[in-house]
Design a protein around this motif. Sequence first.
Motif, PDB file in Angstrom:
ATOM      1  N   ARG A  36       0.823  -1.215   0.000  1.00  0.00           N
ATOM      2  CA  ARG A  36       0.000   0.000   0.000  1.00  0.00           C
ATOM      3  C   ARG A  36       0.853   1.260   0.000  1.00  0.00           C
ATOM      4  N   LEU A  37       1.955   1.242   0.740  1.00  0.00           N
ATOM      5  CA  LEU A  37       2.827   2.417   0.794  1.00  0.00           C
ATOM      6  C   LEU A  37       3.457   2.688  -0.569  1.00  0.00           C
ATOM      7  N   LEU A  38       3.991   1.638  -1.209  1.00  0.00           N
ATOM      8  CA  LEU A  38       4.613   1.859  -2.519  1.00  0.00           C
ATOM      9  C   LEU A  38       3.573   2.236  -3.569  1.00  0.00           C
ATOM     10  N   SER A  39       2.354   1.692  -3.455  1.00  0.00           N
ATOM     11  CA  SER A  39       1.307   2.082  -4.389  1.00  0.00           C
ATOM     12  C   SER A  39       0.975   3.561  -4.226  1.00  0.00           C
ATOM     13  N   ARG A  40       0.942   4.032  -2.987  1.00  0.00           N
ATOM     14  CA  ARG A  40       0.650   5.449  -2.728  1.00  0.00           C
ATOM     15  C   ARG A  40       1.716   6.346  -3.355  1.00  0.00           C
ATOM     16  N   LEU A  41       2.990   6.008  -3.143  1.00  0.00           N
ATOM     17  CA  LEU A  41       4.062   6.870  -3.641  1.00  0.00           C
ATOM     18  C   LEU A  41       4.205   6.759  -5.156  1.00  0.00           C
ATOM     19  N   MET A  42       4.109   5.538  -5.679  1.00  0.00           N
ATOM     20  CA  MET A  42       4.225   5.371  -7.123  1.00  0.00           C
ATOM     21  C   MET A  42       3.077   6.070  -7.853  1.00  0.00           C
TER      22      MET A  42
END
Length: 498
Positions: free
Chosen positions: A159-165
Motif C-alpha cells: 500500500r505504501l509503494l502504491s501510494r508513492l508510485m
Amino acid sequence: MSETLSSCLFEVACVLLVVNELYHSLFQSVAIIKICKIVGDFRNHRYYRPWAPKPVMIPATKKIMTELSETAVLSQRAVYADMFGFKYTLNGLNHSEINTRKSRLYSRVLQVRGPTQFQELYPYLDRNLRAFMDLERLSSSAMGPEGTISIQLASFSERLLSRLMSAWFFGENMTSDSLFRNALLSHPRQIKSCAAAFQLTPTLLAPFVHSIITRRGNAMRLIQHTLNDTIAAGIERWDEPPEIKKVCIHALNTSHLYVHTITNILPQQLTLLHQLIDLSEPNRTYWTPETLSQAILGLWLAASHQPWVNLHAILLELCVRPEWQDALRKEALEHQGNLASMIDHLPLLDSFMRETARFNALDKVAIRRKALTDYTFTSGSPIVRAGSVLCVSSYDLTRNSNIYPDPNHFDGMRFINGRCRDASSRFADVSENHLIWGYGSLACPGRNHASFILKMVVVHLVINYTMRLADPGASRWWAWEDFTMPYESTKVFVTRRG
C-alpha cells in the motif's frame, strides 16, 4: 456485481479448475489431494504455475546473456504477455510486436528526463510518505506502549509503494479520488490472480475467468477511462498548477518550512503522466489517448509489484539485523539537511539494499524471453524452437563464490568493503552479476525511480522509527515456481523514536 453473485461465480471458477485438473490427471487417486492443494493455494494467492512447459535455462555468460537480451526474435514482451494474459488483463495490449516508438518514449521519460528531477520530486513524495505514516498510526487498531503499532508487513509495503508510485505517476488530483486509488491497488493484484487461473483453465474460458476474477475488468476500465479523458483534454486543461514554484526547492534546507510551502502545490511537470503526454505530442497520430493510456497500464503493472516486494525484503532484513537500523540512521542524519540531493549518494544504504537483493532471491531466473521463431545462438548452441521460453539462473549468479565470497553469508558492507568482485555497487546498477532489473537495453527503464523511492522510504523509517518482528520464528517467505513471495501474515512492531 453483488457479493452473492461474485461468490457464486468464484465457486464456478473453482469447479472449472477441479474439472480441468481431473481431466489432465485422468482421475488418478492422487487427483483429489492435488486439486485441494491447488484450490487452497489459489485462494491464498499462492499461484500454481506461471508457465508451461518449463523454461529453457541458458548458460549465464556475458556473451550469451547479451544475445539473449538483444535479439529481436527473442521477445521480452511476448513472454510476459503469456504469463499475465495481457490480451485480457491489459485490455488487448499487443506485447508480441517490437515497438521501437514505445521504447524510445519510455527511455526519454524515465532515463533522460526523470533522473534529473529527483531533487524537485523529493518534497512532494516526502509529504505523501509522511501523510501515509500518519494515517497508518491513526488507523491502527492496537496502539502499544510508547506509541508502538503492529503492521502486516506485506500489506503495508504494497500500500505504501502504491501510494508513492501513484503520486509520481498521476499526481495529486487524480490520486485523491479514492475509487481511482483503489483501482490502482486492485488491478495488479487481479492480474496476478488471472496469471494463475489462466494456467489452469482452457484458453476458451479465459475471458470468462478474467471477468469473474476482475469483476468484469472494473478496475482496469476505471483507470483507462480516467486516463483517456485526462489525455484527451490536454495538459493545458488540467486544473492543477502547470509549473513548479522554485521556492519549494530552496526551502529544503530547513527541517519543516517546506512541508507547509508545498501543501497545495503539485509538481505537475514531474509526474510521469505529464511527461508522457508532453513528449508524445509530436506523434499524436500514433500516440492516441487509448494507445498512451494502455501503455501506462503496462508501466503501472511493472512499477506496482517488484518495488514493494523489495521493500518487504529490506524491512525484514532491518528487523532481523537491528544494528543496521542504527547504522543507516546515522548515515542519513549526516545529510539530513540535504537529503533531497544526497538520497542517492548514501553508500552504506546502497550496499545494504544491494546485499538484501542478492541474499534474498525473490526471482531465481532473469532475462525471460520467448522465441518468436526457431533460433540458433551464434555459438552454435543452444538451438531453440519457436514458442520456447528462455532465461538464465540469477540465483546461481548471486551464489557464485568467485564474485561474492562466502555467498551464503549476509554482509551488508559487501559492496563497500571489497568483498565483491563485481565492478557495480549501486542498487540500481545493471550488470551481468546483478539481474534484478534485467539486462541490456531492455533492462527496467524505471529502475532509478524505483530505487529513489525505496531509499526515501527506508531513510524515513530508520530516522523516525524502530522496527522488530512480532514473531522472529515465524515463516516469512513461500515459493511459487521460481518466485519467492512474502507471507501476508508477517507482522512487525513499529515504534516512533523519541
